[in-house]
Design an enzyme around this catalytic site. Sequence first.
Site, PDB file in Angstrom:
ATOM      1  N   GLY A 128     -20.603  -8.380  -8.636  1.00 17.67           N
ATOM      2  CA  GLY A 128     -20.190  -9.271  -9.683  1.00 17.67           C
ATOM      3  C   GLY A 128     -21.279  -9.895 -10.402  1.00 17.67           C
ATOM      4  CB  ALA A 129     -22.419 -10.766 -13.374  1.00 15.28           C
ATOM      5  CB  THR A 182     -22.885 -10.583  -2.545  1.00 13.25           C
ATOM      6  OG1 THR A 182     -23.613  -9.614  -1.654  1.00 13.25           O
ATOM      7  CG2 THR A 182     -22.640 -11.869  -1.575  1.00 13.25           C
ATOM      8  N   GLY A 183     -19.891 -11.733  -3.181  1.00  9.59           N
ATOM      9  CA  GLY A 183     -19.139 -12.455  -4.014  1.00  9.59           C
ATOM     10  C   GLY A 183     -17.669 -12.348  -3.948  1.00  9.59           C
ATOM     11  CD  GLU A 193     -25.786  -9.750  -5.294  1.00 14.37           C
ATOM     12  OE1 GLU A 193     -24.720  -9.982  -4.819  1.00 14.37           O
ATOM     13  OE2 GLU A 193     -26.658 -10.509  -6.230  1.00 14.37           O
ATOM     14  CE  LYS A 252     -25.791  -9.224  -9.166  1.00 15.94           C
ATOM     15  NZ  LYS A 252     -24.908  -9.703  -8.497  1.00 15.94           N
ATOM     16  CE  LYS A 306     -18.194 -15.572 -12.738  1.00 16.23           C
ATOM     17  NZ  LYS A 306     -18.084 -14.467 -11.669  1.00 16.23           N
ATOM     18  NE  ARG A 330     -20.974 -17.555  -7.148  1.00 16.89           N
ATOM     19  CZ  ARG A 330     -20.854 -17.271  -5.647  1.00 16.89           C
ATOM     20  NH1 ARG A 330     -20.914 -18.312  -4.991  1.00 16.89           N
ATOM     21  NH2 ARG A 330     -20.447 -16.017  -5.376  1.00 16.89           N
ATOM     22  N   GLY A 331     -24.719 -16.421  -5.429  1.00 18.64           N
ATOM     23  CA  GLY A 331     -24.532 -16.545  -3.695  1.00 18.64           C
ATOM     24  C   GLY A 331     -26.097 -16.233  -3.138  1.00 18.64           C
TER      25      GLY A 331
HETATM   26  C1  5RP Z   1     -24.156 -13.306  -5.545  1.00 20.26           C
HETATM   27  C2  5RP Z   1     -24.019 -12.746  -6.867  1.00 20.26           C
HETATM   28  C3  5RP Z   1     -22.440 -12.717  -7.245  1.00 20.26           C
HETATM   29  O1  5RP Z   1     -22.124 -11.379  -7.449  1.00 20.26           O
HETATM   30  C4  5RP Z   1     -22.249 -13.641  -8.176  1.00 20.26           C
HETATM   31  O2  5RP Z   1     -22.624 -14.831  -8.062  1.00 20.26           O
HETATM   32  C5  5RP Z   1     -20.652 -13.319  -8.867  1.00 20.26           C
HETATM   33  O3  5RP Z   1     -19.907 -13.815  -7.666  1.00 20.26           O
HETATM   34  P1  5RP Z   1     -18.520 -14.036  -7.731  1.00 20.26           P
HETATM   35  O4  5RP Z   1     -17.916 -12.841  -8.127  1.00 20.26           O
HETATM   36  O5  5RP Z   1     -17.972 -14.826  -6.675  1.00 20.26           O
HETATM   37  O6  5RP Z   1     -18.161 -15.099  -9.040  1.00 20.26           O
HETATM   38  O7  5RP Z   1     -24.794 -12.518  -7.669  1.00 20.26           O
HETATM   39  O8  5RP Z   1     -25.516 -13.416  -5.113  1.00 20.26           O
END
Ligand code: 5RP
Length: 238
Positions: free
Chosen positions: A89-90, A33-34, A110, A101, A128, A103-104
């Site tokens: 993502g991370a 996700t992200g 995940e 991980k 990151k 943020r979303g």
């Molecule tokens: C969502 C996550 C995302 O993968 C992580 O926050 C990275 O997001 P982005 O690629 O938008 O920077 O862990 O729960």
Amino acid sequence: MEKKAEDPGQAKRAAGYRAAEMVEDGMVVGLGTGSTVYYTIERLSERIRGGLEISGIPTSFQTALRAKAAHIPLTTLDDKPEIDIAIDGADEVDPKLRLIKGRGAAHLREKCVAAAAKRFIVVVDEQKMVKKLGAAAVPVEVLPFAVIPVMHELRRLGCEPVLREAVKKDGPVITDNGNFIVDCRFSIIRYPEKLETALAAIPGVLESGLFTGLVKKTTVIVGGPKKVKILSSADIFA
Ligand code: 5RP
């Protein structure tokens, strides 16, 4: 001459696209996700139009909707409990490829998907990459029934827990699983493995955003302005 500001979108696209090239015909693919994985989905969609056959397991409602719009055939962990490759993502990656991980607020699913995968590909931009985890808050998914005692325990572990508030909705964020998110800022995390274990041991905690147990199957693709860098556990354990 004035230095041009770096466009994180470009670095995310480079990392996301590179991960999509690792996917082979017939694979079951965990779709994280992200905003970085968004580019992976975009590139997979192009490859599917060119004849690639895969099935994806989305880690959130957002990714399911994006994948459907991109005509990626979807399946479930029930039907495909063994995943060939998970791409995600991370928010932070340390030199040992341990992650923060969530943020979303999708880290519970995940982690389930990454754990079920043979390979875990993490796509990030250079910002990151950190020396020590902890500048980002560690999100913890919590059963609403137990949120007060859980926050009490989180304070005992040394952070100031903050219940994540929703945007465009009054009150807390409700995850795709119907739970709350508590964000925990620890500043520097000296022992990420121990902290992940301690968080998991609190009754009412469903999952934390610390990912320390998947390092051996992890590859990190770091997108930069000009090129991507690929880091794998082989480099660390060599
Ligand atoms: C969502 C996550 C995302 O993968 C992580 O926050 C990275 O997001 P982005 O690629 O938008 O920077 O862990 O729960």
